[in-house]
Design a protein around this motif. Structure first.
Motif, PDB file in Angstrom:
ATOM      1  N   LYS A   8       0.828  -1.216   0.000  1.00  0.00           N
ATOM      2  CA  LYS A   8       0.000   0.000   0.000  1.00  0.00           C
ATOM      3  C   LYS A   8       0.855   1.255   0.000  1.00  0.00           C
ATOM      4  N   TYR A   9       1.954   1.205   0.787  1.00  0.00           N
ATOM      5  CA  TYR A   9       2.729   2.428   0.991  1.00  0.00           C
ATOM      6  C   TYR A   9       4.004   2.471   0.148  1.00  0.00           C
ATOM      7  N   LEU A  27      -1.874  -2.579  12.152  1.00  0.00           N
ATOM      8  CA  LEU A  27      -0.627  -2.812  12.895  1.00  0.00           C
ATOM      9  C   LEU A  27      -0.890  -3.044  14.370  1.00  0.00           C
TER      10      LEU A  27
HETATM   11  P1  ADP Z   1      -3.741   1.458   7.947  1.00  0.00           P
HETATM   12  O1  ADP Z   1      -5.029   0.721   7.883  1.00  0.00           O
HETATM   13  O2  ADP Z   1      -3.897   2.956   7.944  1.00  0.00           O
HETATM   14  O3  ADP Z   1      -2.729   0.994   6.940  1.00  0.00           O
HETATM   15  P2  ADP Z   1      -1.998   0.296   9.986  1.00  0.00           P
HETATM   16  O4  ADP Z   1      -2.278   0.118  11.432  1.00  0.00           O
HETATM   17  O5  ADP Z   1      -1.751  -0.939   9.182  1.00  0.00           O
HETATM   18  O6  ADP Z   1      -3.209   1.141   9.416  1.00  0.00           O
HETATM   19  O7  ADP Z   1      -0.751   1.269   9.842  1.00  0.00           O
HETATM   20  C1  ADP Z   1      -0.723   2.475  10.602  1.00  0.00           C
HETATM   21  C2  ADP Z   1      -0.004   3.562   9.827  1.00  0.00           C
HETATM   22  O8  ADP Z   1       1.401   3.246   9.771  1.00  0.00           O
HETATM   23  C3  ADP Z   1      -0.459   3.693   8.372  1.00  0.00           C
HETATM   24  O9  ADP Z   1      -1.593   4.515   8.251  1.00  0.00           O
HETATM   25  C4  ADP Z   1       0.773   4.280   7.712  1.00  0.00           C
HETATM   26  O10 ADP Z   1       0.765   5.680   7.881  1.00  0.00           O
HETATM   27  C5  ADP Z   1       1.935   3.703   8.529  1.00  0.00           C
HETATM   28  N1  ADP Z   1       2.567   2.536   7.839  1.00  0.00           N
HETATM   29  C6  ADP Z   1       2.354   1.226   8.075  1.00  0.00           C
HETATM   30  N2  ADP Z   1       3.124   0.454   7.280  1.00  0.00           N
HETATM   31  C7  ADP Z   1       3.851   1.292   6.508  1.00  0.00           C
HETATM   32  C8  ADP Z   1       4.859   1.110   5.483  1.00  0.00           C
HETATM   33  N3  ADP Z   1       5.265  -0.106   5.085  1.00  0.00           N
HETATM   34  N4  ADP Z   1       5.390   2.240   4.937  1.00  0.00           N
HETATM   35  C9  ADP Z   1       5.002   3.468   5.342  1.00  0.00           C
HETATM   36  N5  ADP Z   1       4.066   3.711   6.294  1.00  0.00           N
HETATM   37  C10 ADP Z   1       3.499   2.634   6.879  1.00  0.00           C
END
Ligand code: ADP
Length: 280
Positions: free
Chosen positions: A172-173, A232
């Motif tokens: 996603k990111y 997360l």
């Molecule tokens: P979401 O449903 O928003 O993805 P998560 O709990 O999985 O929620 O992640 C929390 C936040 O941590 C995300 O909104 C994002 O901003 C950041 N994040 C998580 N994984 C990554 C990644 N691999 N790269 C960059 N940012 C990340």
């Protein structure tokens, strides 16, 4: 009524009687109770919402499958439309499942069914689930696995969920054409499973909070693939339930991220002949 008592002492210092002030705190208690009730109703509402949203998803998925069977060689707009529906249904299912899990965890209703699990099985399940998103975004995906099979004492579904969440976030990111690498390494009697991406990265001040419930580093980002900030937090809770933990590292915004899942290794299971090379 809330009382506060003061002792009245005689000439010899002994307490002869007590006097006190009484405060009527009925209103305070009622207000506190109202907050607790509102919180409980909010939890119940979220659980009900998740159930109601989940119900229509299976028939939509079945309908898309039916379209695929009737028109296996569809091209152009038909094919595109089908792909969009499937992808969005998957995305919605994930959000709804996360909502349901948060509600279950809040009520202590998640328990693990642990058994000997081959690492390759978990990696295969998690990477298959995220493959469509990676393909759509032209990501290069590498899996670096140990030469021989490793075994864990784990709930296979929940562990695949944890790893799937890390891989899904990496996809996603990370912008189109990026690279995602999964590395599994044995370190003593523990397994280190890391997911590295060269995507948007995480700013240093945000990094310690990425596991917080509802945390989203930058809600102004393009959230077409975004979530609710539950993944997360759930993944970390499930890792703890497996006697493990997840840590996050990033060089900063724009510098990619690494999420590492650390778990204790377990005894081999009965099917100890699984071939780890069959993953990639
Ligand atoms: P979401 O449903 O928003 O993805 P998560 O709990 O999985 O929620 O992640 C929390 C936040 O941590 C995300 O909104 C994002 O901003 C950041 N994040 C998580 N994984 C990554 C990644 N691999 N790269 C960059 N940012 C990340």
């Amino acid at each position: 009524i809330h009382d506060r008592g003061f002792p009245i002492r005689g000439a010899d210092g002994a307490i002869t009687r007590l006097t006190g002030v009484a405060h009527d705190i009925t209103d305070r208690k009622t207000a506190a109770q109202a907050l607790v009730d509102a919180d409980r109703r909010k939890d119940e509402f979220l659980a009900m919402l998740a159930h109601e949203l989940r119900n229509p998803l299976a028939p939509i998925r079945n309908a898309v499958e039916l379209m695929r069977l009737i028109e296996p060689s569809a091209t152009g707009v038909q094919l595109k439309a089908r792909e969009i529906i499937s992808r969005q249904v998957d995305h919605l299912s994930r959000l709804v499942d996360e909502l349901l899990d948060v509600s279950r965890i809040t009520h202590g209703k998640i328990s693990l069914v642990r058994e000997p699990v081959a690492l390759s099985t978990v990696v295969r399940a998690a990477s298959e689930a995220v493959r469509p998103l990676m393909d759509q975004r032209n990501h290069v995906f590498n899996a670096v696995m140990p030469m021989h099979e490793l075994w864990l004492s784990a709930d296979p579904v929940r562990l695949a969920q944890v790893l799937g969440n890390l891989l899904n976030n990496a996809a996603k990111y990370t912008p189109m054409g990026g690279e995602i690498t999964l590395t599994a390494e044995q370190q003593g009697n523990r397994l280190h499973l890391s997911v590295r991406d060269n995507g948007i990265g995480i700013a240093a001040d945000t990094l310690p909070h990425v596991f917080d419930l509802f945390m989203q580093a930058d809600p102004s980002l393009d959230r077409s693939q975004g979530g609710l900030g539950l993944g997360l937090s759930l993944a970390q809770t499930l890792a703890h339930m497996h006697d493990g933990r997840i840590t996050a590292e990033s060089g900063g915004a724009g510098k990619g991220s690494v999420f590492t899942l650390d778990l204790p290794l377990g005894a081999p299971g009965p099917r100890a002949s699984t071939d780890p090379a069959a993953i990639a």
